[in-house]
Design a protein around this motif. Structure first.
Motif, PDB file in Angstrom:
ATOM      1  N   MET A   5     -22.861 -58.233 -37.934  1.00  0.00           N
ATOM      2  CA  MET A   5     -22.866 -56.786 -38.120  1.00  0.00           C
ATOM      3  C   MET A   5     -24.119 -56.155 -37.528  1.00  0.00           C
ATOM      4  O   MET A   5     -24.205 -54.936 -37.397  1.00  0.00           O
ATOM      5  N   LYS A  30     -21.353 -52.905 -46.528  1.00  0.00           N
ATOM      6  CA  LYS A  30     -20.100 -53.400 -47.090  1.00  0.00           C
ATOM      7  C   LYS A  30     -18.909 -52.716 -46.434  1.00  0.00           C
ATOM      8  O   LYS A  30     -17.849 -53.309 -46.261  1.00  0.00           O
ATOM      9  N   PHE A  31     -19.089 -51.443 -46.078  1.00  0.00           N
ATOM     10  CA  PHE A  31     -18.017 -50.688 -45.452  1.00  0.00           C
ATOM     11  C   PHE A  31     -18.514 -50.111 -44.122  1.00  0.00           C
ATOM     12  O   PHE A  31     -19.663 -50.340 -43.738  1.00  0.00           O
ATOM     13  N   LEU A  32     -17.655 -49.360 -43.440  1.00  0.00           N
ATOM     14  CA  LEU A  32     -18.048 -48.690 -42.201  1.00  0.00           C
ATOM     15  C   LEU A  32     -18.704 -47.361 -42.549  1.00  0.00           C
ATOM     16  O   LEU A  32     -18.108 -46.506 -43.191  1.00  0.00           O
ATOM     17  N   THR A  54     -15.193 -46.279 -34.806  1.00  0.00           N
ATOM     18  CA  THR A  54     -14.406 -46.923 -35.867  1.00  0.00           C
ATOM     19  C   THR A  54     -13.479 -47.981 -35.288  1.00  0.00           C
ATOM     20  O   THR A  54     -13.360 -49.092 -35.825  1.00  0.00           O
ATOM     21  N   GLU A  58     -15.565 -51.556 -36.242  1.00  0.00           N
ATOM     22  CA  GLU A  58     -14.887 -52.054 -37.437  1.00  0.00           C
ATOM     23  C   GLU A  58     -15.665 -51.905 -38.750  1.00  0.00           C
ATOM     24  O   GLU A  58     -15.177 -51.343 -39.712  1.00  0.00           O
ATOM     25  N   ARG A  59     -16.872 -52.454 -38.802  1.00  0.00           N
ATOM     26  CA  ARG A  59     -17.579 -52.524 -40.078  1.00  0.00           C
ATOM     27  C   ARG A  59     -19.088 -52.505 -39.849  1.00  0.00           C
ATOM     28  O   ARG A  59     -19.576 -52.944 -38.822  1.00  0.00           O
ATOM     29  N   ILE A 295     -18.961 -59.582 -39.684  1.00  0.00           N
ATOM     30  CA  ILE A 295     -17.925 -58.541 -39.737  1.00  0.00           C
ATOM     31  C   ILE A 295     -16.683 -59.078 -40.458  1.00  0.00           C
ATOM     32  O   ILE A 295     -16.258 -60.187 -40.215  1.00  0.00           O
TER      33      ILE A 295
END
Length: 295
Positions: A5, A30-32, A54, A58-59, A295
């Motif tokens: 990430m 943890k999220f995008l 996005t 992805e993340r 990711i």
């Protein structure tokens, strides 16, 4: 193939007298989570830019920064309405003369510039706007591509670390299996002495004896845990080598590995095996920590 990430990519694209520099930074999340620093003239394009980020990243925590610089002479967006300002100047001078007043030309000009409609807003060139947007998109796309490349390289490093950690746990599991062979005779001897004491007791209860025997057999036997742990380790490596490998899935598998290690530690009742269990837990913590960066 794993992707970290953590990533960085930048690119500069120049076309049509405009140079666009785009930077994309990504960190663990943890999220995008996307944050954009966009020039005001392209603020209406933020939704499209977010969609690009996005779809491809992805993340993670994503930060996009854009800088624009004109490389050729450009017309100002606002110009002086010369004919009207000239008329204002003449009118102001004539008015001052009629009142027998003397006003410096500089002050007359300043007053003329403050009058209504002294300035004209140049109409935007749709063709130029479309060209600028295409240049900006190209810069952002290239920055994203380089960021993904960075993430992939970091992912390869992480994959090597995961393989190393799993191998160490596998080696300690082999040590546990070897020690378990030595542990069984000692456990058997303890159980034999306990049974002997029970048989010599006048209040010996056959049913209670069978219950205790089953309890101790189940309590000390770690055969199933060893098999399951070995399977989990193999599955982790199997998932690691697939295109579908992701941090969440690897973390779930690591949780299952942890359950088996903990059970072995609680049932073994052996100091040597406990040391191996501690070493396996240490490697497992490294795995869990690193899965948070995948990711």
């Amino acid at each position: 193939m794993l992707k970290s990430m953590t990533g960085f990519g930048n690119a500069t694209v120049e076309a049509g007298g405009l140079a666009v520099t785009a930077e994309v930074k990504t960190l663990n999340s943890k999220f995008l989570d996307i944050y954009c620093r966009i020039p005001r003239q392209f603020s209406d394009k933020e939704i499209e830019l977010r969609a690009m980020l996005t779809h491809q990243l992805e993340r993670g925590k994503v930060e996009l920064s854009l800088n624009l610089a004109r490389t050729q002479a450009v017309r100002p967006g606002v110009v002086i309405n010369r004919s009207l300002v000239t008329a204002y100047v003449h009118d102001l001078k004539e008015t001052a003369n009629s009142m027998l007043m003397s006003i410096p030309d500089g002050e007359v000009f300043q007053l003329a510039l403050q009058q209504p409609n002294a300035y004209l807003t140049e109409s935007a060139d749709p063709g130029a706007d479309a060209s600028d947007w295409a240049t900006l998109q190209a810069a952002v796309q290239e920055a994203i591509r380089r960021c993904i490349e960075f993430r992939t390289q970091e992912g390869a490093v992480l994959e090597g670390k995961f393989q190393e950690y799993i191998q160490i746990i596998s080696d300690r599991l082999a040590d546990v299996e070897e020690q378990d062979v030595k542990r069984i005779p000692a456990v058997r001897e303890r159980m034999r002495n306990s049974v002997k004491e029970l048989l010599e007791n006048d209040t010996f209860d056959q049913n209670r004896f069978e219950q205790e025997l089953v309890y101790y057999v189940e309590k000390f036997d770690i055969s199933e845990e060893k098999v399951r742990l070995k399977n989990h380790l193999s599955y982790f490596l199997e998932v690691l080598s697939t295109e579908e490998a992701n941090g969440k899935k690897l973390n779930f598998i690591s949780q299952e590995i942890g359950r088996e290690i903990n059970t072995i530690g609680s049932k073994a009742n052996d100091a040597t095996i406990q040391r191996y269990v501690v070493q396996m837990k240490d490697e497992l913590e490294k795995i869990k920590e690193q899965t948070m960066n995948v990711i």
